[in-house]
Design an enzyme around this catalytic site. Structure first.
Site, PDB file in Angstrom:
ATOM      1  CE  LYS A 266      12.013  -2.364  -5.091  1.00 46.49           C
ATOM      2  NZ  LYS A 266      12.502  -3.687  -5.501  1.00 46.49           N
TER       3      LYS A 266
ATOM      4  CD  GLU B 121      10.732 -11.627  -7.579  1.00 43.54           C
ATOM      5  OE1 GLU B 121      10.051 -11.342  -6.589  1.00 43.54           O
ATOM      6  OE2 GLU B 121      11.939 -11.331  -7.666  1.00 43.54           O
TER       7      GLU B 121
ATOM      8  CE  LYS C 287      14.655 -11.224  -8.554  1.00 44.06           C
ATOM      9  NZ  LYS C 287      14.798 -10.418  -7.486  1.00 44.06           N
TER      10      LYS C 287
ATOM     11  NE  ARG D 230       4.564   1.878   0.059  1.00 41.41           N
ATOM     12  CZ  ARG D 230       5.565   1.703   0.899  1.00 41.41           C
ATOM     13  NH1 ARG D 230       6.807   1.903   0.494  1.00 41.41           N
ATOM     14  NH2 ARG D 230       5.356   1.338   2.144  1.00 41.41           N
TER      15      ARG D 230
ATOM     16  CG  ASN E 123       1.561   1.054   4.314  1.00 38.79           C
ATOM     17  OD1 ASN E 123       2.704   1.461   4.292  1.00 38.79           O
ATOM     18  ND2 ASN E 123       1.278  -0.224   4.189  1.00 38.79           N
ATOM     19  N   GLY E 124      -0.756  -0.627   6.406  1.00 40.92           N
ATOM     20  CA  GLY E 124      -0.491  -1.398   7.614  1.00 40.92           C
ATOM     21  C   GLY E 124      -1.677  -2.284   7.928  1.00 40.92           C
TER      22      GLY E 124
ATOM     23  CB  CYS F 173      -0.950   0.095   1.166  1.00 40.69           C
ATOM     24  SG  CYS F 173      -2.111  -1.260   1.213  1.00 40.69           S
TER      25      CYS F 173
ATOM     26  CD  GLU G 275      17.590 -12.711  -5.927  1.00 37.23           C
ATOM     27  OE1 GLU G 275      17.009 -13.263  -4.987  1.00 37.23           O
ATOM     28  OE2 GLU G 275      17.207 -11.630  -6.408  1.00 37.23           O
TER      29      GLU G 275
ATOM     30  CG  HIS H 122      19.163 -36.837  -1.347  1.00 36.26           C
ATOM     31  ND1 HIS H 122      19.488 -38.119  -0.960  1.00 36.26           N
ATOM     32  CD2 HIS H 122      20.340 -36.173  -1.448  1.00 36.26           C
ATOM     33  CE1 HIS H 122      20.802 -38.224  -0.814  1.00 36.26           C
ATOM     34  NE2 HIS H 122      21.342 -37.053  -1.121  1.00 36.26           N
TER      35      HIS H 122
ATOM     36  CD1 TRP I 174       0.120  -6.509  -2.830  1.00 37.13           C
ATOM     37  CD2 TRP I 174      -0.321  -7.007  -0.693  1.00 37.13           C
ATOM     38  NE1 TRP I 174       0.457  -7.828  -2.626  1.00 37.13           N
ATOM     39  CE2 TRP I 174       0.203  -8.158  -1.324  1.00 37.13           C
ATOM     40  CE3 TRP I 174      -0.669  -7.083   0.640  1.00 37.13           C
ATOM     41  CZ2 TRP I 174       0.376  -9.359  -0.660  1.00 37.13           C
ATOM     42  CZ3 TRP I 174      -0.491  -8.289   1.312  1.00 37.13           C
ATOM     43  CH2 TRP I 174       0.030  -9.417   0.659  1.00 37.13           C
TER      44      TRP I 174
HETATM   45  C1  G6P Z   1       9.664  -8.045  -1.298  1.00 37.91           C
HETATM   46  C2  G6P Z   1      10.404  -7.649  -2.563  1.00 37.91           C
HETATM   47  C3  G6P Z   1      11.742  -8.359  -2.629  1.00 37.91           C
HETATM   48  C4  G6P Z   1      12.557  -8.091  -1.394  1.00 37.91           C
HETATM   49  C5  G6P Z   1      11.791  -8.420  -0.119  1.00 37.91           C
HETATM   50  C6  G6P Z   1      12.493  -7.856   1.105  1.00 37.91           C
HETATM   51  O1  G6P Z   1       9.291  -9.382  -1.368  1.00 37.91           O
HETATM   52  O2  G6P Z   1       9.636  -7.947  -3.700  1.00 37.91           O
HETATM   53  O3  G6P Z   1      12.444  -7.923  -3.768  1.00 37.91           O
HETATM   54  O4  G6P Z   1      13.729  -8.845  -1.434  1.00 37.91           O
HETATM   55  O5  G6P Z   1      10.490  -7.823  -0.145  1.00 37.91           O
HETATM   56  O6  G6P Z   1      12.463  -6.459   1.019  1.00 37.91           O
HETATM   57  P1  G6P Z   1      13.544  -5.501   1.610  1.00 37.91           P
HETATM   58  O7  G6P Z   1      13.060  -4.125   1.276  1.00 37.91           O
HETATM   59  O8  G6P Z   1      13.559  -5.748   3.092  1.00 37.91           O
HETATM   60  O9  G6P Z   1      14.841  -5.826   0.982  1.00 37.91           O
END
Ligand code: G6P
Length: 608
Positions: free
Chosen positions: A603, A488, A485, A27, A101-102, A2, A481, A504, A75
């Site tokens: 994000k 997502e 990537k 957000r 937001n929250g 949000c 990672e 395994h 969100w």
């Molecule tokens: C979300 C983002 C990720 C990020 C994670 C942690 O899931 O999409 O890209 O790694 O949050 O966020 P931060 O701001 O703590 O790195």
């Protein structure tokens, strides 16, 4: 999670709110809304869907005249994305409008309380409760009403509030969720994050826990939780306004990938001077680093993947045991933290709620906390004993790329610094590593030149249903990672495995045509990787390997190879992620996905 904005000044508020919300869509983007005060009434427009739906609905804000307003991009947490659940929420009297937001955790209890007082509710949200509660507490003094209501809320909140009877002011208050006030000339703003305001001002105030701000056209007053006025320091943000624009790229993600060489330069240059490491730690002393007997690295998402790379660096260079924990688990696992534990917290946004709470947990148990953060002045940065900033600039695409790379580089430097303090690395070796690290930006820019080749590889495999990533040792950390990537942003099912673990269980999923991405940058175990490649190929897999230039054995065994420049092996993690980011990007592009705003994600995750 949000985004909220607010504006008071001489301009038409609605178009400006829409424009600033656009910068916060990362957000949350399942619905949005704005409201303004005009001719003695609060007028609201809100809509399910992307911001463009609201833009069309309001003719880019033209249909809502007025020069004070608040806005929100959502969100969903409580209640599905729908017009009625979108913010702003109005109290039933029409007196109070709120964007939030929250999560208000005690909203059911408050709902019962308010129902008894005769309030009814239009939406399923926790936010509407906050609006009605403020209304209930209002007897002519808006600040008093907000303070009283907020004292009854539990959970996390950043709130932007309008009162119909006070059409010259926005009230903002926060706890655990971020909120900044932007100071303009004859106009002022609120926002969840800096990119929203860059076009209008770069002078900001960051509200601390429970601080309440009254924002008017001609000034801003801030009060602490007891109602006493607070003198806030104005923070000047030096991010270039263009940094939050796409700059000719089709997507923020591609722009941010391509910026990585520059970001690494900006992050490393001030920290390596004349062969010395300058981390500028104020409270964590070399003595603390010598005395530390274990390290916890705590983070979420990609930042936790950085933690696994950091573990490799720190254990290799210092022999101090490192435990990498997801922040959401660490908080509740009763971790054996002692005053001799160092906790390293990694976060791009500096606002991830679980990470923030994990930090508090570690501190409460006597650990010193060093954070690696991108956003200056964010909550995690503020609450850590020391912070090292990754100078990556604003990162807008939901999938992190440049911030991840900057974090990895900083972790290498932290490991070297610890090794220096603890005397575990000869000076000559330290100098060699620092020289190598200084050369990383140049190597990263060479790795980025593989863009076309990676695009070609993506064109061969974007139709895959499942893609597995395998690697050993630090390559496994990068595989995590690379796989994240890909999944997502492209929605292709993908998993990352330590290559030795594959047999395994997961190898049962490999069938003719399954794509396996095999990371082979970790020299000491390359031959074992070759065996793993043979094992999956024997079951029909197609193998896309990733290796340093000039690795003939890998070339002979795999179907395709993505190369990275040959370098000091400790730089391989930083280089290996680049082709994987590009691969994910091009696969998602070919699949026609919404790359910068993948479904269901946000994000900045400011709820548990
Ligand atoms: C979300 C983002 C990720 C990020 C994670 C942690 O899931 O999409 O890209 O790694 O949050 O966020 P931060 O701001 O703590 O790195």
């Amino acid at each position: 999670m949000c985004g909220i904005v607010g504006y008071v000044g001489p301009q038409a508020a609605a178009p400006l709110l829409l424009e600033t919300l656009q910068k916060l869509e990362y957000r949350g983007y399942d619905s949005s809304g704005i409201c303004v005060i005009h001719q003695g009434a609060i007028q609201v427009a809100k809509a399910r869907g992307r911001l463009r739906v609201l833009q069309e609905l309001t003719r880019n804000g033209q249909s809502l005249p007025g020069s004070i307003g608040i806005g929100h991009t959502r969100w969903a947490t409580h209640g599905e994305p729908s017009d009625v659940n979108s913010h702003p929420h109005l109290s039933q009297s029409g007196q109070v409008a709120v964007v939030h937001n929250g999560i208000v955790e005690n909203y059911l209890e408050l709902r019962d309380f308010l129902s008894e007082k005769g309030y009814t509710f239009a939406s399923e949200t926790d936010t509407e409760i906050a609006a009605q509660l403020i209304d209930h507490c209002y007897h002519g003094d808006p600040v008093q009403a907000v303070r009283e209501a907020v004292s009854l809320l539990t959970g996390s909140f950043a709130l932007g509030i309008l009162f119909r009877d006070h059409p010259d002011q926005i009230i903002a208050v926060r706890k655990d969720s971020p909120l900044i006030v932007g100071l303009g000339k004859g106009e002022n703003f609120i926002a969840s994050d800096i990119p929203a305001l860059l076009k209008h001002t770069r002078d900001i105030l960051r509200l601390d826990e429970y601080e309440l701000a009254v924002i008017r056209q001609d000034g801003v007053q801030v009060f602490d939780r007891y109602g006493d006025p607070v003198e806030k320091e104005v923070q000047h943000v030096d991010w270039d306004p263009g940094a939050a624009e796409k700059g000719g790229y089709a997507h923020f993600m591609l722009k941010e990938i391509m910026e990585q060489a520059e970001v690494l330069r900006d992050t490393l240059r001030p920290r390596i001077k004349d062969g010395a490491i300058c981390l500028d730690l104020k409270h964590i002393t070399p003595e603390d680093l010598r005395a530390c007997d274990r390290i916890y690295i705590v983070a979420c998402g990609s930042a936790s993947h950085v933690g696994h790379v950091a573990r490799y660096y720190i254990e290799k260079l210092t022999r101090v045991p490192v435990f990498v924990e997801l922040a959401s688990e660490f908080r509740y696992m009763d971790p054996p933290v002692t005053p001799h534990t160092l906790t390293i917290v990694i976060s791009q946004s500096g606002e991830t709620l679980d990470t923030l709470f994990a930090l508090r947990e570690a501190k409460a148990r006597g650990s010193k906390v060093l954070s690696i953060v991108n956003v200056v002045g964010s909550s995690i940065a503020n609450e850590s004993q020391d912070v090292i900033y990754t100078w990556a600039g604003p990162e807008i695409a939901v999938a992190t790329t440049k911030a991840y790379s900057a974090q990895v580089a900083i972790c290498y430097l932290v490991a070297l610094y610890m090794a220096q303090c603890r005397g575990t690395l000869p000076e000559t070796r330290l100098q060699e590593d620092l020289a190598a690290l200084s050369g990383l930006p140049e190597l990263a820019s060479r790795a980025l030149q593989a863009q076309d080749h990676i695009q070609y590889l993506a064109s061969l495999y974007f139709g895959c249903k499942d893609i597995f990533f395998i690697g050993r040792n630090v390559d496994w950390a990068i595989a995590l990672e690379g796989s994240l990537k890909l999944k997502e942003i492209s929605y292709i099912h993908s998993e990352a495995y330590a290559a030795g673990e594959l047999k395994h269980g997961t190898i049962s999923l490999v069938e003719p045509g399954t794509l396996v991405v095999a990371l082979c940058t970790y020299g000491p175990l390359q031959e074992k990787m070759i065996s793993n490649i043979r094992e999956v190929k024997a079951r029909g897999a197609i193998v896309l390997a990733l290796a340093p230039e000039g690795t003939p054995l890998v070339e002979e065994t795999a179907d395709h190879v993505m190369y990275i420049p040959r370098a000091n092996p400790l730089l391989n993690p930083s280089l290996a992620i680049i082709p994987l980011q590009l691969f994910a990007y091009y696969v998602a592009l070919l699949k026609g996905c919404d790359i910068d705003k993948p479904r269901n994600l946000a994000k900045s995750v400011t709820v548990e």
